[in-house]
Enzyme design. Structure first.
Site, PDB file in Angstrom:
ATOM      1  CE  LYS A 230      -4.517   0.674   0.352  1.00 10.48           C
ATOM      2  NZ  LYS A 230      -5.537  -0.313  -0.018  1.00 10.48           N
TER       3      LYS A 230
HETATM    4  N1  GLU Z   1      -7.274   0.113  -3.191  1.00  8.70           N
HETATM    5  C1  GLU Z   1      -8.029  -1.051  -3.512  1.00  8.70           C
HETATM    6  C2  GLU Z   1      -8.053  -2.005  -2.337  1.00  8.70           C
HETATM    7  O1  GLU Z   1      -7.899  -1.628  -1.195  1.00  8.70           O
HETATM    8  C3  GLU Z   1      -7.587  -1.696  -4.824  1.00  8.70           C
HETATM    9  C4  GLU Z   1      -6.157  -2.118  -4.860  1.00  8.70           C
HETATM   10  C5  GLU Z   1      -5.685  -2.556  -6.250  1.00  8.70           C
HETATM   11  O2  GLU Z   1      -6.470  -2.557  -7.183  1.00  8.70           O
HETATM   12  O3  GLU Z   1      -4.490  -2.881  -6.346  1.00  8.70           O
HETATM   13  O4  GLU Z   1      -8.307  -3.169  -2.481  1.00  8.70           O
END
Ligand code: GLU
Length: 416
Positions: A108
């Site tokens: 993240k």
């Molecule tokens: N931000 C989204 C999540 O928390 C999508 C992450 C992504 O598509 O890599 O799952």
């Protein structure tokens, strides 16, 4: 059952991870290795603001685990996107990608900023600077960022452009891009669509008729608004929604087109004439079949869990229910469908986008939606089956399935 005291977001993910390890009999070495992130990068991002002053933002990219594939996860722009929060979300991505069995690990990113108070030029400058700062550790086969709270397809277009300046044209380095730059049909609405599919499956499993089922949605951003639209199409009644501006309720069901038009013209749901105003706390306490917290983490905590009046809580956001709150809900017989299952539609379509980019071969929307439904329904059934067989919560089941897959991948690759 003992009620856990309130924890930080990362402590909460570790708590669930530890529970799963106990259940699976994972040894201490693997547990220690998998608990904390593989790499944490903190970068300073000096940005010349429109008023001529220099502001230094702090950005993070935290890579938790890549045993099953390249690190994967969004980038969040929010004043509270600190190291602790990003670390928790990175770890959650490892378990989310493993649960839906797509070939990625977990990561993240985050920048502590208030994107709503920044101009497009300021956001572009900050995003490009961030991308150049983490260029060495991301890549099509290394780490693939995506949108999250406060970021969108435009943010991903800037990231792709900045990365491509150093590495050659690389659409597969980020997902959630605009269609014109290799984005996938269905990606924008994928998380909300996934939420609606999980409600549909749960309605069947818990024998709650979908037609006229009452739904309350906290958070009317990308996840909540699409979830509400799809659930409305399935015949549910969306009786209340809220966002940062406030909340609105209508027991007969909100007119979502009218609400969207109000949102487009005023920037928030507050003041919509098709319902009565409610505060956030009132909204969470409304009697309903499905309560969908789709805003930020920690919305349902030990202090308000006793007020929840839903038959089922469906986590559209990441960690909106604290462990303490879930213990209270469980005691009260209110099941909670966990984030790593409910909101996995976004990263699943990110996987399809990445696959299309690598193959230079686009899919149509029909194929995206079919594959998405197959993957999510399969994950739901696996979680449901294990939860029933072992008499554990859906979250405990989901974590056990996910942790087992990652442990196996780590073991097969061999420890030093
Ligand atoms: N931000 C989204 C999540 O928390 C999508 C992450 C992504 O598509 O890599 O799952």
């Amino acid at each position: 059952m003992a009620i856990p005291t309130e924890m930080t977001p990362f402590q909460a993910v570790v708590y669930y991870f530890d529970q799963a390890c106990d259940r699976l009999g994972v040894n201490d070495e693997i547990r220690a290795l998998m608990c904390t992130p593989d790499r944490e990068v903190r970068v300073e991002l000096p940005v010349r603001m429109d008023d001529g002053g220099l502001q230094v933002f702090i950005g993070y990219r935290i890579q938790h685990n890549n045993a099953r594939g390249p690190y994967k996860g969004g980038v969040r722009y929010h004043p509270e996107a600190d190291e602790e929060e990003v670390r928790a979300l990175a770890s959650l991505m490892t378990w989310k990608t493993a649960l839906v069995d797509i070939p990625f690990g977990g990561a993240k990113g985050g920048i502590q900023c208030d994107p709503r108070s920044m101009s497009s030029r300021e956001l572009q400058t900050m995003t490009r600077r961030f991308t150049h700062s983490i260029c060495q550790i991301i890549g099509v086969n290394r780490d693939v960022p995506a949108p999250d709270v406060g970021t969108n397809a435009q943010t991903m277009a800037w990231m792709m452009a900045a990365y491509s300046e150093e590495n050659g044209y690389s659409p597969g380095v980020v997902t959630g891009k605009p269609m014109e730059l290799g984005g996938s049909p269905g990606r924008n609405e994928a998380t909300g669509k996934g939420v609606s599919l999980m409600v549909r499956e749960a309605a069947e499993g818990f024998q709650i008729p979908l037609r006229d089922a009452t739904v309350v949605v906290q958070g009317f951003g990308n996840v909540g608004s699409w979830a509400a639209k799809y659930l409305d199409q399935m015949g549910c009644r969306i009786i209340a929604v809220s966002d940062v501006s406030g909340g609105v309720r209508n027991g007969g069901g909100l007119d979502l087109d009218g609400l969207q038009a109000h949102l487009d013209s005023t920037g928030g749901v507050f003041g919509f004439s098709g319902g009565d105003a409610v505060t956030n706390e009132e909204l969470l306490a409304l009697e309903c079949d499905f309560l969908v917290p789709a805003a930020l983490g920690g919305a349902i905590h030990s202090g308000n869990a006793a007020n929840i009046n839903a038959r089922l809580v469906v986590e559209g956001a990441n960690h909106p229910v604290t462990p303490g709150a879930e213990a209270v809900l469980t005691q009260r017989g209110i099941p909670c469908l966990p984030d790593l299952l409910v909101n996995a539609g976004g990263v699943t379509v990110s996987y399809f986008e990445w696959a299309q980019n690598i193959q230079r071969f686009p899919w149509d929307l029909e194929r995206v939606n079919k594959e998405l439904e197959d993957i999510l329904v399969r994950a739901y059934r696996a979680v449901e089956e294990k939860a029933k067989a072992e008499n554990i919560t859906f979250r405990e089941s989901a974590f056990a399935i996910a942790v087992e897959r990652v442990v196996r991948a780590v073991e097969l690759q061999g420890l030093p």
